[in-house]
Design a protein around this motif. Structure first.
Motif: not given
Lengths: 200, 200
Positions: B95-100, B175-183, B186-193
């Motif tokens: 996820l982190k590696s993806f371009s804009l 993520r398409k719907l948002y202009d930031t990476d917040v979502i 949150e996904y990555m944190s949810g994955l950790s859990i």
DNA sequence: TATAAAAAATACTAGTAGGTATGTTTTTTA
DNA sequence: TAAAAAACATACCTACTAGTATTTTTTATA
């Protein structure tokens, strides 16, 4: 019939048939001609009620999709009872309740998101509204769970909410590829495992 | 240049440009004309190398998408090391590696799944193959974790695999719907859990 | 180097797309 | 009940769609 009622009925008919056709065949690939053929009306009627196809698309999103997600995924969260049970029931029961048609064609909202969520800002914002509402309702429920002691304090409600929504929408798409419900059963079992972790 | 090499080069060029355009603008809504304009070739060349648009679509799925998922999501699973770490790294780092561009347009495989996964059996089967391979690789890794004692014995590997894939594909769409990476955060944190729960 | 074959270009078809201009019918209202 | 307005129908326009038929160019081979 009163003109106003008749007019509103026609507009609703177009909206309802559009939703069905967009769901089944996609938004971009469903033509205004096709829609009007199913309504037994003509193009003149369409362009009298809607400015263009974009306006219709936005109406389907903010009226039909919004309502569908609200009734199916948000309203059930707003009941009293154990938070973990509500979550498991809402996500699982919703999946189980789907018709073959709805399993085959996935989630109409997710279809729109993936087809035109990156196409135009107007669509993006209308769809974002739906997800935000859903996310907010889940966060509210999870916070209630924390207050009541049924949900762990140290986990982020927003993260859990986003992960739950993502997995649900994801599996709705993946199910399209299969002819059986095995993938849905696996999803539900995977969901259970997740909910065990957030339970206090 | 040798005829055979030149021919293969042309076919690959069409395939690569098609992948990019399908990714950006969708499969059904990208015309053969548009594709051939970007390749600076003509329709004659296209229909010399591909029987029709459907054949091209299937080639993009089984060559380009297949490879992309393999390199990005399957190969990283096949390394030695702690299973939970591998899972967290693979899903998060990807996820982190993806371009804009890639964040904006979601997962190309998921886009195909949602656009034409319910359209024709041929597409359905080609796409199913990708998900099955991914699911199998995850199950294999999870079973290794059970053998090594890093993953709980009593959880179903298939269920975890499906839930992980679903959530990943789901958030790529949202993520398409948002202009930031917040979502995504949150996904990555949810994955950790989630991964905490399956850890032994 | 003439000929065959492959690769690619050109020109075209029939059908569909969103949208418009204009006409007819129905309903409202003065 | 006549005129205005709303609802809807018909015919059409331009642009684009997948795909085909045919011709030209390039490459391989005898």
């Amino acid at each position: 019939m009163l003109q106003e009622q008749k007019s509103e009925f026609t507009k609703q008919t177009i909206l309802n048939e559009s939703f069905k056709l967009f769901y089944k065949n996609g938004f971009k690939t469903t033509s205004v001609d096709t829609i009007m053929k199913t309504t037994k009306l003509t193009k003149g009627a369409f362009y009298h009620h809607y400015k263009n196809k974009k306006e219709l698309g936005l109406a389907v999103i903010s009226l039909k999709l919004q309502e569908r997600v609200f009734k199916g995924m948000i309203e059930p969260l707003q009941q009293p009872g154990n938070v973990v049970n509500i979550l498991e029931n809402t996500f699982s029961e919703r999946l189980k309740s789907f018709s073959l048609h709805d399993k085959k064609h996935g989630c109409p909202t997710n279809n729109f998101i993936n087809e035109i969520g990156d196409f135009e800002t107007a669509y993006q914002m209308a769809l974002k509204q739906i997800i935000d509402n859903w996310r907010d309702a889940l966060i509210l429920l999870l916070e209630r769970g924390k207050t009541e002691g049924s949900i762990k304090q140290n986990i982020s409600s927003a993260s859990v909410a986003v992960y739950l929504i993502s997995a649900f929408e994801g599996v709705r798409g993946i199910r399209k590829l299969y002819d059986t419900d095995v993938i849905l059963d696996e999803y539900m079992s995977g969901l259970s495992i997740y909910l065990q972790q957030i339970k206090h």
